[in-house]
Each structure stands twice: as C-alpha cells, then as structure tokens.
Design an enzyme around this catalytic site. Structure first.
Site, short mmCIF file in Angstrom:
data_model
loop_
_atom_site.label_atom_id
_atom_site.label_comp_id
_atom_site.label_asym_id
_atom_site.label_seq_id
_atom_site.Cartn_x
_atom_site.Cartn_y
_atom_site.Cartn_z
N ARG A 259 -47.40 -44.24 3.79
CA ARG A 259 -46.68 -43.74 2.63
C ARG A 259 -45.23 -43.47 3.03
NH1 ARG A 259 -51.53 -40.54 2.61
NH2 ARG A 259 -52.95 -41.12 0.91
N LYS A 284 -50.61 -36.18 1.78
CA LYS A 284 -51.43 -35.65 0.69
C LYS A 284 -52.48 -34.65 1.15
CE LYS A 284 -50.83 -39.13 -2.85
NZ LYS A 284 -51.49 -39.94 -3.90
N HIS A 353 -44.63 -48.65 -1.70
CA HIS A 353 -46.06 -48.81 -1.89
C HIS A 353 -46.49 -50.28 -1.97
CE1 HIS A 353 -47.87 -44.93 -1.94
NE2 HIS A 353 -48.93 -45.34 -2.61
N ARG A 356 -47.91 -51.03 1.27
CA ARG A 356 -49.21 -50.35 1.43
C ARG A 356 -50.31 -51.15 0.73
NH1 ARG A 356 -50.98 -45.32 2.83
NH2 ARG A 356 -52.61 -44.30 1.60
N HIS A 379 -56.91 -41.85 3.13
CA HIS A 379 -57.55 -41.41 1.90
C HIS A 379 -58.62 -40.37 2.19
CE1 HIS A 379 -56.42 -45.44 -0.22
NE2 HIS A 379 -55.45 -44.55 -0.27
N TYR A 388 -57.76 -50.25 -4.59
CA TYR A 388 -57.17 -51.41 -3.93
C TYR A 388 -58.07 -52.65 -4.02
CZ TYR A 388 -53.92 -48.02 -2.00
OH TYR A 388 -52.97 -47.05 -1.86
#
Length: 410
Positions: A259, A284, A353, A356, A379, A388
């Site tokens: 990120r 995150k 992104h 990513r 994640h 994804y």
C-alpha cells in the site's frame, strides 16, 4: 525595531538553509519577508501582534504596488510565495501561526465539544485506525456545521429523517455509488453517537440508507506485465535524485504489492541488509510482516540512498525531492505522472493500487493459495482477498462453459 527585524530575517535564512532550501529560494523568501517587515515599520505595527487580517491587507497593498510598478496585475498565483514567506516569518516571531481561532459563539464551542468527544470514542472505545477516524471526523464536522447553521444547537433535539435526506441530497452530486454509500455509513456512525449520548431522542440510523452495492460488482484497475516493465524502464532512465527515488518506490510496488502508506512509513531500520529482509508495517491493522529483500529492490534502494536521498535526519526512507525535505505522504501524483510518461493508460484509477492489483493477479495465476496471497498483501481476512479474484478475467473465460443451444421443435 529594525534590529529585531534583521534578527528575524537572519533566523529565517538560517532555518531555510538548514532545511536544504536552494540558495535562490532562500534569497526570494528573504526578499518577501523584508518587504513585509518594511510595511509593518511604515504602519507602526509590531510583528508580534500581526493578525491574519493585516496580512491580507498587506498582500492587497503589495498587489496594487506590483501593478503600479509593472503596469499590469500579477498572475493569479503570484501571492503564494509572498504569503509562504510571511507565514514562515510570523511562525518564528509569534511561535504559532496562523493563530488559533478564538471560540466566540457558544454553539461553536458546543459543536467542537461534540466532535472532540466523538473522536475520543472512536479512538479509545472502538480502536479505529487513524485514517478511518479522519474520514469519520470530517463527515461529523461537516454534518454538524450544516445542521447548526440551519437551526442552531437546539435543532439536534428535533432532528428527523427529513434533515438526513436533505444532507444526503447535498452530498450526493458528483459522487459515485460507492462514495455515496461511504457517506451514508459515516453519517450513521455520527447519528448513532448522537443518539447514544442522548443528544438525539430517536435512533435514526435504520433510516439512513445508502445505494445498494453488490459484492465484487466493479473491476479495479490493474496493469499487465508489459505495462509494468514499460513504467520501470522509463523511470530507470531518469537518473536524477527524484528518478532514483521513484524507481525504488515502483520496484517496491511491483514486487510486493504494498500500500502507499506502507511505503511512505518505511524506515531505514526496516531494511535488514545482512539478513536480506524487509519489515513492513501494514497501515490498516498495524501488524508487521517480513519480506525477503529481492535483488532488484535492494539495488534500487541502495542507488537512491547513496545518490538520491537528501542528507536529512528523518528516519523515513522516502522523502520529498525538494525542500522542505520531509517524509512523503502521498504517492498518487508521482505514480500517475510516471504512468503517463511511459504511455501507460489503465482504465479507471491510476494510483499506487494498480500495482497492488497486478501483484495479486500474478499470484493468482501462479496458483498461490488464497491465504498466502492475503498474508502477502496484509489482509486480515480472506474476504478482503476475494475482491482480487475478479481481476483474473482471462482465466475465468478459459474455464467458462458454453451456453447450450436451444432445440427448435419442428
């Protein structure tokens, strides 16, 4: 007074020099700061008591003086540099600039008290990430300001779904369905807090409904291998300090799918050169993960650290390429610029992104288990990784079944 002014100018010059500003930029700042101090001396005003209104008055005077001297008005952005110089000067003279706005109206104080309480609850009770809190607080301030301007603080007691609908109608123009759904979610959180603290008698949250969103309905932007190679090759040709920095960032994006915040927060001590590992702090969930430091990434980082990175005390690896040399906080403009320079035009967004997403597709096509893909991408759950799967559209087409033809009865 003039001695004090000379001291301020010297202090400003030393500060800008210490921040590695170019000598020409330092000279310009000195020039604009001196002109402002001369104006204060003519008006018999003390620099320690200058207000924002008086700064605006000076800039209006300076604009008129420019027009009288050159016979034409200055450009629309001419005032930016003088204002920047004045702000730096007044920060030295007054300690804090611009000064904090004094709270005069009780309703303003009440609204700010609600916001402070709400922010504390989000941070201490819910334990949300800083970025999430910032988004929720922006919506809270905006909604409360709008509501107080319409009916004052007392209007909270009578808040109804009619006002909620009016606010949503105000926010809706120009927003996509996903963005409008986010507004509704943030507004529900604010209204829920107001009801929980007894400021709203009725719980209106069940009536705050955003547009219906379907799981995996949109396909994010991504890049294929040839596009990534083109961006890296084009950027590598730029041997300037900025080019070395951008190439190292692009290598990190293409290799690990990080990120933007994880790259901006990467520090010198996160690179273990002896063990050839890279420590990543995921933005995150504040968890750490360790990646092998692959040769292309390591070489790009070394080139930047040795030849491109300014000599600064900051521990963050990637810093701005022009003064003041502080840690980078946003990569979107740089990424979109490098994509455009390489002639790469992905559909949709063109920020960090897309790399990513490309990394996720590459692992999917290599039959990497979904759990490992989620671990690499940082994640928390497999649900985050599921988004994804829809990116591998060509792979899905390869296993699609033919639609049986209908038999025509004679």
């Amino acid at each position: 007074m003039f001695k004090l002014h000379d001291e301020l100018i010297a202090e400003l010059s030393n500060l800008l020099t210490a921040q590695k500003y170019n000598s020409v930029v330092v000279a310009n700042h000195r020039l604009y700061a001196r002109a402002f101090l001369d104006y204060l001396a003519e008006c018999d005003m003390q620099v320690e008591t200058v207000t924002p209104v008086q700064v605006d008055q000076y800039l209006a005077y300076a604009t008129q003086d420019f027009e009288a001297q050159y016979g034409r008005p200055p450009s629309a952005r001419w005032h930016v540099l003088p204002r920047t110089s004045i702000n730096k000067l007044l920060r030295l003279a007054q300690g804090k600039w611009p000064p904090a706005t004094e709270i005069i109206e009780p309703e303003t104080a009440y609204r700010q008290a609600i916001c402070c309480e709400y922010e504390e609850w989000l941070r201490d009770e819910r334990g949300l990430a800083c970025a999430t809190i910032a988004a929720l607080m922006w919506e809270a301030r905006n909604f409360l300001r709008w509501q107080f301007e319409r009916g004052g603080a007392a209007s909270l007691d009578k808040l109804s779904i009619v006002e909620i609908d009016l606010y949503m109608d105000l926010r809706a123009p120009g927003l996509r369905r996903k963005s409008l759904a986010d507004v509704a979610e943030r507004l529900r959180s604010v209204v829920r807090h107001l009801h929980r603290t007894g400021r709203i008698p009725t719980d209106l949250t069940p009536h705050i409904i955003g547009p219906m969103l379907y799981a995996y309905e949109g396909v994010p932007s991504t890049l294929d291998k040839s596009q990534i190679a083109a961006v890296l090759a084009t950027t590598k040709k730029d041997g300037s300090p900025r080019g070395l920095r951008d190439f190292a960032i692009l290598q990190l994006l293409a290799t690990y799918g990080l990120r933007a915040g994880e790259i901006c927060r990467l520090r010198l001590e996160d690179v273990n050169w002896r063990r050839e590992s890279l420590r990543i702090r995921h933005t995150k969930n504040d968890a750490y993960s360790y990646m092998p430091l692959l040769a292309p990434v390591g070489e790009a980082l070394l080139d930047y650290l040795r030849q491109g990175r300014p000599l600064v005390e900051s521990r963050e690896i990637f810093v701005r390429s022009c003064a003041p040399y502080i840690a980078m906080t946003n990569l979107y403009g740089m990424i979109s610029g490098r994509l455009a320079a390489a002639g790469v035009e992905p559909p949709g967004k063109r920020g960090p992104h897309v790399f990513r997403h490309a990394r996720a597709v590459e692992m999917l096509r290599a039959s990497v288990p979904q759990k490992i893909i989620g671990d690499v991408l940082g994640h928390r759950s497999t649900e985050s990784t599921n988004a994804y799967l829809k990116l591998a559209t060509e792979d899905l087409r390869a296993v699609a079944l033919d639609v049986p033809a209908l038999e025509v009865l004679s």
